[in-house]
Scaffold this motif. Structure first.
Motif, PDB file in Angstrom:
ATOM      1  N   MET A   1       0.814  -1.198   0.000  1.00 35.86           N
ATOM      2  CA  MET A   1       0.000   0.000   0.000  1.00 35.86           C
ATOM      3  C   MET A   1       0.860   1.266   0.000  1.00 35.86           C
ATOM      4  O   MET A   1       0.406   2.281  -0.488  1.00 35.86           O
ATOM      5  CB  MET A   1      -0.935   0.020   1.200  1.00 35.86           C
ATOM      6  N   LYS A   2       2.055   1.172   0.567  1.00 35.08           N
ATOM      7  CA  LYS A   2       2.897   2.369   0.591  1.00 35.08           C
ATOM      8  C   LYS A   2       3.267   2.814  -0.815  1.00 35.08           C
ATOM      9  O   LYS A   2       3.205   4.009  -1.124  1.00 35.08           O
ATOM     10  CB  LYS A   2       4.165   2.137   1.425  1.00 35.08           C
ATOM     11  N   ILE A   3       3.637   1.851  -1.665  1.00 39.43           N
ATOM     12  CA  ILE A   3       4.015   2.200  -3.039  1.00 39.43           C
ATOM     13  C   ILE A   3       2.806   2.790  -3.768  1.00 39.43           C
ATOM     14  O   ILE A   3       2.928   3.803  -4.469  1.00 39.43           O
ATOM     15  CB  ILE A   3       4.578   0.975  -3.787  1.00 39.43           C
ATOM     16  N   PHE A   4       1.657   2.181  -3.605  1.00 41.93           N
ATOM     17  CA  PHE A   4       0.415   2.691  -4.189  1.00 41.93           C
ATOM     18  C   PHE A   4       0.205   4.156  -3.806  1.00 41.93           C
ATOM     19  O   PHE A   4      -0.055   5.008  -4.657  1.00 41.93           O
ATOM     20  CB  PHE A   4      -0.759   1.823  -3.705  1.00 41.93           C
ATOM     21  N   ASN A   5       0.325   4.457  -2.519  1.00 39.59           N
ATOM     22  CA  ASN A   5       0.075   5.813  -2.042  1.00 39.59           C
ATOM     23  C   ASN A   5       1.168   6.785  -2.451  1.00 39.59           C
ATOM     24  O   ASN A   5       0.873   7.955  -2.724  1.00 39.59           O
ATOM     25  CB  ASN A   5      -0.143   5.815  -0.531  1.00 39.59           C
ATOM     26  N   VAL A   6       2.400   6.348  -2.518  1.00 35.73           N
ATOM     27  CA  VAL A   6       3.472   7.231  -3.002  1.00 35.73           C
ATOM     28  C   VAL A   6       3.216   7.597  -4.460  1.00 35.73           C
ATOM     29  O   VAL A   6       3.300   8.768  -4.849  1.00 35.73           O
ATOM     30  CB  VAL A   6       4.869   6.569  -2.838  1.00 35.73           C
ATOM     31  N   VAL A   7       2.882   6.594  -5.266  1.00 37.57           N
ATOM     32  CA  VAL A   7       2.627   6.836  -6.691  1.00 37.57           C
ATOM     33  C   VAL A   7       1.472   7.818  -6.869  1.00 37.57           C
ATOM     34  O   VAL A   7       1.582   8.802  -7.611  1.00 37.57           O
ATOM     35  CB  VAL A   7       2.342   5.506  -7.439  1.00 37.57           C
ATOM     36  N   PHE A   8       0.368   7.596  -6.163  1.00 29.34           N
ATOM     37  CA  PHE A   8      -0.775   8.489  -6.337  1.00 29.34           C
ATOM     38  C   PHE A   8      -0.559   9.850  -5.698  1.00 29.34           C
ATOM     39  O   PHE A   8      -1.084  10.858  -6.197  1.00 29.34           O
ATOM     40  CB  PHE A   8      -2.077   7.827  -5.867  1.00 29.34           C
ATOM     41  N   CYS A   9       0.219   9.921  -4.643  1.00 27.92           N
ATOM     42  CA  CYS A   9       0.565  11.222  -4.073  1.00 27.92           C
ATOM     43  C   CYS A   9       1.310  12.059  -5.117  1.00 27.92           C
ATOM     44  O   CYS A   9       0.967  13.218  -5.368  1.00 27.92           O
ATOM     45  CB  CYS A   9       1.407  11.042  -2.817  1.00 27.92           C
ATOM     46  N   VAL A  10       2.310  11.467  -5.742  1.00 25.82           N
ATOM     47  CA  VAL A  10       3.087  12.163  -6.769  1.00 25.82           C
ATOM     48  C   VAL A  10       2.197  12.529  -7.956  1.00 25.82           C
ATOM     49  O   VAL A  10       2.247  13.666  -8.459  1.00 25.82           O
ATOM     50  CB  VAL A  10       4.297  11.302  -7.218  1.00 25.82           C
ATOM     51  N   LEU A  11       1.374  11.585  -8.405  1.00 27.52           N
ATOM     52  CA  LEU A  11       0.476  11.863  -9.535  1.00 27.52           C
ATOM     53  C   LEU A  11      -0.491  13.001  -9.215  1.00 27.52           C
ATOM     54  O   LEU A  11      -0.694  13.897 -10.050  1.00 27.52           O
ATOM     55  CB  LEU A  11      -0.306  10.611  -9.919  1.00 27.52           C
ATOM     56  N   PHE A  12      -1.072  12.997  -8.033  1.00 28.70           N
ATOM     57  CA  PHE A  12      -2.022  14.048  -7.683  1.00 28.70           C
ATOM     58  C   PHE A  12      -1.340  15.409  -7.586  1.00 28.70           C
ATOM     59  O   PHE A  12      -1.926  16.424  -7.969  1.00 28.70           O
ATOM     60  CB  PHE A  12      -2.764  13.712  -6.394  1.00 28.70           C
ATOM     61  N   GLY A  35      -6.419  14.771  -2.485  1.00 29.16           N
ATOM     62  CA  GLY A  35      -6.019  13.387  -2.715  1.00 29.16           C
ATOM     63  C   GLY A  35      -4.563  13.152  -2.368  1.00 29.16           C
ATOM     64  O   GLY A  35      -4.212  12.143  -1.746  1.00 29.16           O
ATOM     65  N   ALA A  36      -3.694  14.096  -2.753  1.00 25.14           N
ATOM     66  CA  ALA A  36      -2.260  13.955  -2.485  1.00 25.14           C
ATOM     67  C   ALA A  36      -1.972  13.934  -0.987  1.00 25.14           C
ATOM     68  O   ALA A  36      -1.186  13.114  -0.509  1.00 25.14           O
ATOM     69  CB  ALA A  36      -1.490  15.095  -3.149  1.00 25.14           C
TER      70      ALA A  36
END
Length: 135
Positions: A1-12, A35-36
């Motif tokens: 889940m950490k990788i998922f959230n890092v990726v979406f944090c950066v994307l947002f 979201g970020a």
């Protein structure tokens, strides 16, 4: 889940930065940063189910509005035969902008929902551990 959230944090954060040239950045920059922020908090193990729920409901209400708007997603699908939304945005095609915004909201809702469910699972796991210690 950490990788998922890092990726979406950066994307947002990137999505928010791209909104500066949008006609309504005052709406979209905060939405994407919301979201970020909650993805960043999830990376650190902090989950706020109430705030996830608030974001999910707010984005869903806005998405439904965009779906049924005069030049919204429904118009894009029925009157404009779901034409390509990846091309350039033209002022005479507002249904493209509304459809893009709709899908942006959909992505945010999906990410917040995944974190909401994950937060519930983490809370349940923590409660099971406490119950095992009590017995």
């Amino acid at each position: 889940m950490k990788i998922f959230n890092v990726v979406f944090c950066v994307l947002f954060v990137l999505f928010a930065a791209l909104q500066w040239n949008d006609p309504d950045p005052y709406i979209w920059v905060p939405i994407y940063l919301y979201g970020a922020i909650f993805c960043a908090l999830a990376v650190t193990g902090r989950y706020y189910k109430g705030w996830y729920l608030f974001g999910i409901v707010a984005c869903l209400v806005y998405a439904v509005t965009l779906f049924f708007a005069k030049d919204g997603v429904l118009s894009w699908m029925t009157e404009h035969h779901a034409e390509n939304i990846a091309g350039s945005m033209k002022a005479e095609k507002p249904w493209i902008e509304d459809t893009r915004e709709f899908f942006g909201l959909f992505i945010i809702v999906l990410v917040l929902l995944i974190n909401f469910v994950n937060a519930g699972q983490k809370r349940a796991k923590k409660m099971r551990k406490k119950m095992m210690k009590i017995k």
